[in-house]
Motif scaffolding. Sequence first.
Motif, PDB file in Angstrom:
ATOM      1  N   ALA A 150       2.160  -7.609   0.842  1.00 58.98           N
ATOM      2  CA  ALA A 150       1.803  -6.821  -0.328  1.00 58.98           C
ATOM      3  C   ALA A 150       1.132  -7.640  -1.208  1.00 58.98           C
ATOM      4  O   ALA A 150       0.700  -8.868  -0.956  1.00 58.98           O
ATOM      5  CB  ALA A 150       3.205  -6.668  -1.296  1.00 58.98           C
ATOM      6  N   VAL A 151       0.595  -7.180  -2.487  1.00 59.66           N
ATOM      7  CA  VAL A 151      -0.042  -7.918  -3.299  1.00 59.66           C
ATOM      8  C   VAL A 151       0.910  -8.299  -4.386  1.00 59.66           C
ATOM      9  O   VAL A 151       1.843  -7.560  -4.876  1.00 59.66           O
ATOM     10  CB  VAL A 151      -1.375  -6.998  -3.962  1.00 59.66           C
ATOM     11  CG1 VAL A 151      -1.816  -7.842  -5.330  1.00 59.66           C
ATOM     12  CG2 VAL A 151      -2.379  -6.298  -3.205  1.00 59.66           C
ATOM     13  N   TYR A 152       1.053  -9.501  -4.573  1.00 60.93           N
ATOM     14  CA  TYR A 152       1.790 -10.291  -5.613  1.00 60.93           C
ATOM     15  C   TYR A 152       1.411 -10.293  -6.888  1.00 60.93           C
ATOM     16  O   TYR A 152       0.215 -11.091  -7.063  1.00 60.93           O
ATOM     17  CB  TYR A 152       2.540 -11.509  -4.818  1.00 60.93           C
ATOM     18  CG  TYR A 152       3.455 -11.375  -3.785  1.00 60.93           C
ATOM     19  CD1 TYR A 152       2.988 -10.714  -2.522  1.00 60.93           C
ATOM     20  CD2 TYR A 152       4.662 -11.577  -3.974  1.00 60.93           C
ATOM     21  CE1 TYR A 152       4.084 -10.583  -1.587  1.00 60.93           C
ATOM     22  CE2 TYR A 152       5.893 -11.228  -2.961  1.00 60.93           C
ATOM     23  CZ  TYR A 152       5.248 -10.876  -1.544  1.00 60.93           C
ATOM     24  OH  TYR A 152       6.203 -10.245  -0.676  1.00 60.93           O
ATOM     25  N   TYR A 153       2.144  -9.971  -7.971  1.00 62.45           N
ATOM     26  CA  TYR A 153       1.551 -10.048  -9.125  1.00 62.45           C
ATOM     27  C   TYR A 153       2.509 -10.981 -10.002  1.00 62.45           C
ATOM     28  O   TYR A 153       3.666 -10.924  -9.872  1.00 62.45           O
ATOM     29  CB  TYR A 153       1.622  -8.778  -9.962  1.00 62.45           C
ATOM     30  CG  TYR A 153       0.539  -7.859  -9.236  1.00 62.45           C
ATOM     31  CD1 TYR A 153       0.782  -6.969  -8.298  1.00 62.45           C
ATOM     32  CD2 TYR A 153      -0.955  -7.931  -9.762  1.00 62.45           C
ATOM     33  CE1 TYR A 153       0.020  -6.158  -7.780  1.00 62.45           C
ATOM     34  CE2 TYR A 153      -1.820  -6.924  -9.011  1.00 62.45           C
ATOM     35  CZ  TYR A 153      -1.333  -5.866  -8.128  1.00 62.45           C
ATOM     36  OH  TYR A 153      -2.385  -5.273  -7.545  1.00 62.45           O
ATOM     37  N   CYS A 154       1.908 -11.686 -10.881  1.00 64.62           N
ATOM     38  CA  CYS A 154       2.611 -12.552 -11.838  1.00 64.62           C
ATOM     39  C   CYS A 154       2.657 -11.969 -13.306  1.00 64.62           C
ATOM     40  O   CYS A 154       1.490 -11.283 -13.343  1.00 64.62           O
ATOM     41  CB  CYS A 154       1.974 -14.024 -12.019  1.00 64.62           C
ATOM     42  SG  CYS A 154       2.643 -15.205 -13.294  1.00 64.62           S
ATOM     43  N   ALA A 155       3.990 -12.073 -14.004  1.00 68.37           N
ATOM     44  CA  ALA A 155       3.923 -11.373 -15.154  1.00 68.37           C
ATOM     45  C   ALA A 155       4.624 -12.336 -16.125  1.00 68.37           C
ATOM     46  O   ALA A 155       5.379 -13.039 -15.604  1.00 68.37           O
ATOM     47  CB  ALA A 155       4.711 -10.052 -15.031  1.00 68.37           C
TER      48      ALA A 155
ATOM     49  N   PRO B 106       0.982  -1.056   0.164  1.00 69.92           N
ATOM     50  CA  PRO B 106      -0.036   0.052   0.022  1.00 69.92           C
ATOM     51  C   PRO B 106       0.810   1.321   0.024  1.00 69.92           C
ATOM     52  O   PRO B 106       1.749   1.396   0.856  1.00 69.92           O
ATOM     53  CB  PRO B 106      -0.870  -0.109   1.450  1.00 69.92           C
ATOM     54  CG  PRO B 106      -0.659  -1.434   1.358  1.00 69.92           C
ATOM     55  CD  PRO B 106       0.518  -2.169   1.108  1.00 69.92           C
ATOM     56  N   GLY B 107       0.430   2.035  -0.771  1.00 74.71           N
ATOM     57  CA  GLY B 107       1.239   3.465  -1.300  1.00 74.71           C
ATOM     58  C   GLY B 107       2.772   3.460  -1.673  1.00 74.71           C
ATOM     59  O   GLY B 107       3.320   4.392  -1.594  1.00 74.71           O
ATOM     60  N   LYS B 108       2.742   2.297  -2.089  1.00 75.29           N
ATOM     61  CA  LYS B 108       4.371   2.135  -2.903  1.00 75.29           C
ATOM     62  C   LYS B 108       4.065   1.643  -4.154  1.00 75.29           C
ATOM     63  O   LYS B 108       3.114   1.100  -4.734  1.00 75.29           O
ATOM     64  CB  LYS B 108       5.086   0.920  -2.190  1.00 75.29           C
ATOM     65  CG  LYS B 108       5.358   1.439  -0.920  1.00 75.29           C
ATOM     66  CD  LYS B 108       6.397   0.424  -0.133  1.00 75.29           C
ATOM     67  CE  LYS B 108       6.875   0.989   1.406  1.00 75.29           C
ATOM     68  NZ  LYS B 108       7.769   0.000   2.190  1.00 75.29           N
ATOM     69  N   GLU B 109       5.236   1.835  -4.934  1.00 74.74           N
ATOM     70  CA  GLU B 109       5.377   1.512  -6.340  1.00 74.74           C
ATOM     71  C   GLU B 109       5.296  -0.038  -6.442  1.00 74.74           C
ATOM     72  O   GLU B 109       6.006  -0.773  -5.637  1.00 74.74           O
ATOM     73  CB  GLU B 109       6.267   2.044  -7.111  1.00 74.74           C
ATOM     74  CG  GLU B 109       6.057   3.603  -7.234  1.00 74.74           C
ATOM     75  CD  GLU B 109       7.393   4.227  -8.244  1.00 74.74           C
ATOM     76  OE1 GLU B 109       7.225   5.397  -8.424  1.00 74.74           O
ATOM     77  OE2 GLU B 109       8.119   3.389  -8.388  1.00 74.74           O
TER      78      GLU B 109
END
Length: 126
Positions: A92-97, A41-44
Amino acid sequence: QEQLVESGGGLAQFGDSLRLSCAASRLTGSIYRMGWFRQAPGKEREFVAAINWISGFKYYADSVKGRFTTSRDNAKNTLYLQMNSLKPEDTAVYYCAASTRRTSIVITTTEGYHSWGQGTQVTVSS
């Protein structure tokens, strides 16, 4: 449309382990690279780990080296992230790319990928 589906997030305590999975489908070509990013939250959004699907070489952010391990199952077009010794700052929210396009863009940047998952929440309590 290419699809990435993450799973395995959840709640953990300091020192616990979690394993994330990312299944890729409807790909328009062969995988060139896949990676994990996270956003608190609040971070890139920041780089966590990645695999060059051609060479198998793995990349890690300094903050997770020695604790996180990324791996793959080629037959299933699936990427994994084994997270050990979790810390509250891993929350954090972890995203796959993924990218099916060859590119010279650095593998550790978000610009190096064109497909993204919806994200999975990881929360680590102290």
